[in-house]
Scaffold this motif. Structure first.
Motif, PDB file in Angstrom:
ATOM      1  N   THR A   1       0.139 -28.554  -4.330  1.00  0.00           N
ATOM      2  CA  THR A   1      -0.595 -27.890  -4.515  1.00  0.00           C
ATOM      3  C   THR A   1      -2.269 -28.145  -4.148  1.00  0.00           C
ATOM      4  N   HIS A   2      -2.355 -29.419  -5.088  1.00  0.00           N
ATOM      5  CA  HIS A   2      -3.680 -29.429  -4.773  1.00  0.00           C
ATOM      6  C   HIS A   2      -4.374 -29.885  -3.821  1.00  0.00           C
ATOM      7  N   ALA A   3      -3.334 -30.451  -2.658  1.00  0.00           N
ATOM      8  CA  ALA A   3      -2.851 -30.800  -1.080  1.00  0.00           C
ATOM      9  C   ALA A   3      -3.853 -29.971  -0.563  1.00  0.00           C
ATOM     10  N   LEU A   4      -3.086 -28.924  -0.635  1.00  0.00           N
ATOM     11  CA  LEU A   4      -3.593 -27.693   0.012  1.00  0.00           C
ATOM     12  C   LEU A   4      -4.514 -26.933  -0.034  1.00  0.00           C
ATOM     13  N   ALA A   5      -4.846 -27.459  -1.826  1.00  0.00           N
ATOM     14  CA  ALA A   5      -6.539 -26.518  -2.169  1.00  0.00           C
ATOM     15  C   ALA A   5      -7.340 -27.531  -1.425  1.00  0.00           C
ATOM     16  N   ARG A   6      -7.430 -28.819  -1.523  1.00  0.00           N
ATOM     17  CA  ARG A   6      -8.564 -29.436  -0.550  1.00  0.00           C
ATOM     18  C   ARG A   6      -8.262 -28.977   0.941  1.00  0.00           C
ATOM     19  N   LEU A   7      -6.881 -28.615   1.227  1.00  0.00           N
ATOM     20  CA  LEU A   7      -7.147 -27.986   2.395  1.00  0.00           C
ATOM     21  C   LEU A   7      -7.463 -27.049   3.351  1.00  0.00           C
ATOM     22  N   GLY A   8      -7.788 -26.195   1.853  1.00  0.00           N
ATOM     23  CA  GLY A   8      -8.835 -24.424   2.144  1.00  0.00           C
ATOM     24  C   GLY A   8      -8.004 -23.570   1.679  1.00  0.00           C
ATOM     25  N   LYS A   9      -6.839 -23.593   1.518  1.00  0.00           N
ATOM     26  CA  LYS A   9      -6.226 -22.860   1.561  1.00  0.00           C
ATOM     27  C   LYS A   9      -6.032 -22.430  -0.543  1.00  0.00           C
ATOM     28  N   LYS A  10      -5.720 -21.272  -0.419  1.00  0.00           N
ATOM     29  CA  LYS A  10      -5.805 -20.932  -2.327  1.00  0.00           C
ATOM     30  C   LYS A  10      -4.860 -20.341  -2.590  1.00  0.00           C
ATOM     31  N   VAL A  11      -4.464 -21.178  -3.572  1.00  0.00           N
ATOM     32  CA  VAL A  11      -3.512 -21.435  -4.731  1.00  0.00           C
ATOM     33  C   VAL A  11      -2.989 -21.141  -6.100  1.00  0.00           C
ATOM     34  N   THR A  12      -2.085 -19.944  -6.045  1.00  0.00           N
ATOM     35  CA  THR A  12      -1.458 -19.947  -7.589  1.00  0.00           C
ATOM     36  C   THR A  12      -0.815 -20.896  -7.934  1.00  0.00           C
ATOM     37  N   VAL A  13      -0.829 -21.709  -8.972  1.00  0.00           N
ATOM     38  CA  VAL A  13       0.567 -22.828  -9.781  1.00  0.00           C
ATOM     39  C   VAL A  13       1.301 -22.147 -10.521  1.00  0.00           C
ATOM     40  N   ILE A  14       2.375 -22.224 -11.226  1.00  0.00           N
ATOM     41  CA  ILE A  14       3.060 -21.345 -12.265  1.00  0.00           C
ATOM     42  C   ILE A  14       3.960 -22.747 -12.707  1.00  0.00           C
ATOM     43  N   ASP A  15       3.539 -22.457 -14.108  1.00  0.00           N
ATOM     44  CA  ASP A  15       4.736 -23.667 -14.944  1.00  0.00           C
ATOM     45  C   ASP A  15       5.789 -23.071 -15.190  1.00  0.00           C
ATOM     46  N   LEU A  16       7.341 -22.697 -14.717  1.00  0.00           N
ATOM     47  CA  LEU A  16       7.784 -21.738 -14.856  1.00  0.00           C
ATOM     48  C   LEU A  16       8.929 -23.175 -16.142  1.00  0.00           C
ATOM     49  N   ASP A  17       8.023 -23.794 -16.716  1.00  0.00           N
ATOM     50  CA  ASP A  17       8.867 -24.755 -17.389  1.00  0.00           C
ATOM     51  C   ASP A  17       8.609 -24.896 -19.119  1.00  0.00           C
ATOM     52  N   PRO A  18       9.588 -25.030 -19.775  1.00  0.00           N
ATOM     53  CA  PRO A  18       8.910 -24.790 -21.332  1.00  0.00           C
ATOM     54  C   PRO A  18       8.046 -25.526 -21.765  1.00  0.00           C
ATOM     55  N   GLN A  19       8.798 -27.030 -20.827  1.00  0.00           N
ATOM     56  CA  GLN A  19       7.850 -27.955 -21.676  1.00  0.00           C
ATOM     57  C   GLN A  19       6.240 -27.986 -21.141  1.00  0.00           C
ATOM     58  N   SER A  20       6.427 -27.828 -20.132  1.00  0.00           N
ATOM     59  CA  SER A  20       4.513 -27.400 -19.588  1.00  0.00           C
ATOM     60  C   SER A  20       4.376 -28.885 -19.401  1.00  0.00           C
ATOM     61  N   HIS A  21       5.091 -29.897 -18.688  1.00  0.00           N
ATOM     62  CA  HIS A  21       4.484 -30.816 -18.359  1.00  0.00           C
ATOM     63  C   HIS A  21       3.318 -30.463 -17.227  1.00  0.00           C
ATOM     64  N   LEU A  22       3.393 -29.873 -16.409  1.00  0.00           N
ATOM     65  CA  LEU A  22       3.125 -29.161 -15.291  1.00  0.00           C
ATOM     66  C   LEU A  22       1.196 -28.856 -15.567  1.00  0.00           C
ATOM     67  N   ALA A  23       1.619 -28.099 -16.607  1.00  0.00           N
ATOM     68  CA  ALA A  23      -0.108 -28.068 -16.905  1.00  0.00           C
ATOM     69  C   ALA A  23      -0.615 -29.242 -17.289  1.00  0.00           C
ATOM     70  N   VAL A  24      -0.372 -30.157 -18.281  1.00  0.00           N
ATOM     71  CA  VAL A  24      -0.420 -31.040 -19.156  1.00  0.00           C
ATOM     72  C   VAL A  24      -1.137 -31.837 -18.238  1.00  0.00           C
ATOM     73  N   SER A  25       0.157 -31.443 -16.703  1.00  0.00           N
ATOM     74  CA  SER A  25      -0.210 -32.691 -15.349  1.00  0.00           C
ATOM     75  C   SER A  25      -1.613 -32.649 -15.301  1.00  0.00           C
ATOM     76  N   LEU A  26      -2.220 -31.594 -15.191  1.00  0.00           N
ATOM     77  CA  LEU A  26      -3.295 -31.026 -14.397  1.00  0.00           C
ATOM     78  C   LEU A  26      -4.209 -31.018 -15.496  1.00  0.00           C
ATOM     79  N   GLY A  27      -4.103 -31.256 -16.683  1.00  0.00           N
ATOM     80  CA  GLY A  27      -5.153 -31.485 -17.736  1.00  0.00           C
ATOM     81  C   GLY A  27      -5.303 -30.841 -18.390  1.00  0.00           C
ATOM     82  N   VAL A  28      -4.281 -29.641 -18.477  1.00  0.00           N
ATOM     83  CA  VAL A  28      -4.429 -28.337 -20.156  1.00  0.00           C
ATOM     84  C   VAL A  28      -3.943 -28.656 -20.312  1.00  0.00           C
ATOM     85  N   VAL A  29      -3.967 -29.671 -21.767  1.00  0.00           N
ATOM     86  CA  VAL A  29      -3.060 -29.301 -22.959  1.00  0.00           C
ATOM     87  C   VAL A  29      -3.713 -28.205 -24.361  1.00  0.00           C
ATOM     88  N   SER A  30      -3.221 -27.251 -24.054  1.00  0.00           N
ATOM     89  CA  SER A  30      -3.122 -26.747 -25.632  1.00  0.00           C
ATOM     90  C   SER A  30      -1.498 -26.051 -26.219  1.00  0.00           C
TER      91      SER A  30
END
Length: 253
Positions: A25-54
């Motif tokens: 998703t970050h690669a696509l965003a860097r290529l100019g695409k508008k992207v939304t990514v949804i973390d549908l895993d209760p473990q929240s690893h996606l958010a943590v990987s993007l630096g959102v830890v709350s």
């Protein structure tokens, strides 16, 4: 314009789903695409990987429980890239008993006409086959399956294909389907054997670039960075840029 909704799914854990979701998703965003990514895993690893830890930040959980709308939960995390976190109550949706088939349609209803300004919505799914994955399959038009090159992953894939076929028949829809070879080790014979097997059974459905196994990809999440921030220009960053282009152009092996 309607966003392409892509479920990143594999019922087996450890195959690189979140690594793929974050860096593709970050690669696509860097290529100019508008992207939304949804973390549908209760473990929240996606958010943590993007630096959102709350842990208390609400996200897709409250949207699916119909307490707020999608737009209210968008967090801009990088240029052209929005995140919707899992939220502390996402696990409750897995345990919802009432509502019958309606329980599987919560995410599709939430996404409907809400993200028209986006090119892509990616859904990072949990490694299970419960209500949350059903929601992703109801909502998605496309399925992206990260695969590792081992025999257990092949077994898991046949189970997943059975699930997808059931959904296609029940919903009377046909998913656009692609595989991405993740954590690939070219020097292992089994890697090549598994890839050859996949090419036999899924011709024209494996994205052309393989994501090679490196320690760097495992290190990024602890810094809340994607590979492009953690080690710009490295082999893995080049792999994900190439994969994003394959994904956009439909370039397959």
């Amino acid at each position: 314009m309607t966003a392409r909704i892509v479920a990143v799914i594999n019922q087996k854990g450890g195959v690189g789903k979140t690594t793929t979701s974050v860096n593709l998703t970050h690669a696509l965003a860097r290529l100019g695409k508008k992207v939304t990514v949804i973390d549908l895993d209760p473990q929240s690893h996606l958010a943590v990987s993007l630096g959102v830890v709350s842990p208390q930040t609400t996200g897709i959980d409250e949207v699916m429980l119909e307490h707020c709308n999608l737009q209210q939960q968008l967090i801009p995390v990088r240029q052209n890239l929005n995140l919707i976190v899992a939220g502390p109550r996402l696990q409750e949706i897995e345990q919802l008993n009432e509502g019958g088939a309606r329980r599987g349609d919560l995410l599709r209803k939430a996404l409907h006409e809400n993200l028209d300004d986006q090119d892509f919505v990616f859904i990072d799914c949990p490694p299970s086959s419960g209500v949350l994955v059903a929601n992703a399959l109801f909502a998605a038009d496309e399925i992206l399956v990260p695969m590792t090159s081992d025999y257990l992953a092949l077994q898991g894939l046949s189970h997943l294909m059975g699930t997808i076929k059931k959904f296609e028949s029940a919903l009377k829809k046909h998913y656009k389907f692609s595989l991405v070879m993740s954590r690939y080790i070219a020097t292992r014979r089994i890697s090549k054997d598994v890839l050859n097997t996949l090419q036999k059974y899924f011709p024209g459905q494996i994205l052309a670039t393989t994501i090679r196994e490196t320690a760097l990809l495992a290190e990024c999440p602890s810094f809340g960075k994607t590979i492009f921030e953690y080690r710009p220009g490295c082999r893995s960053a080049r792999d994900f840029t190439a994969l994003a282009k394959d994904f956009l152009e439909g370039k397959v092996m």
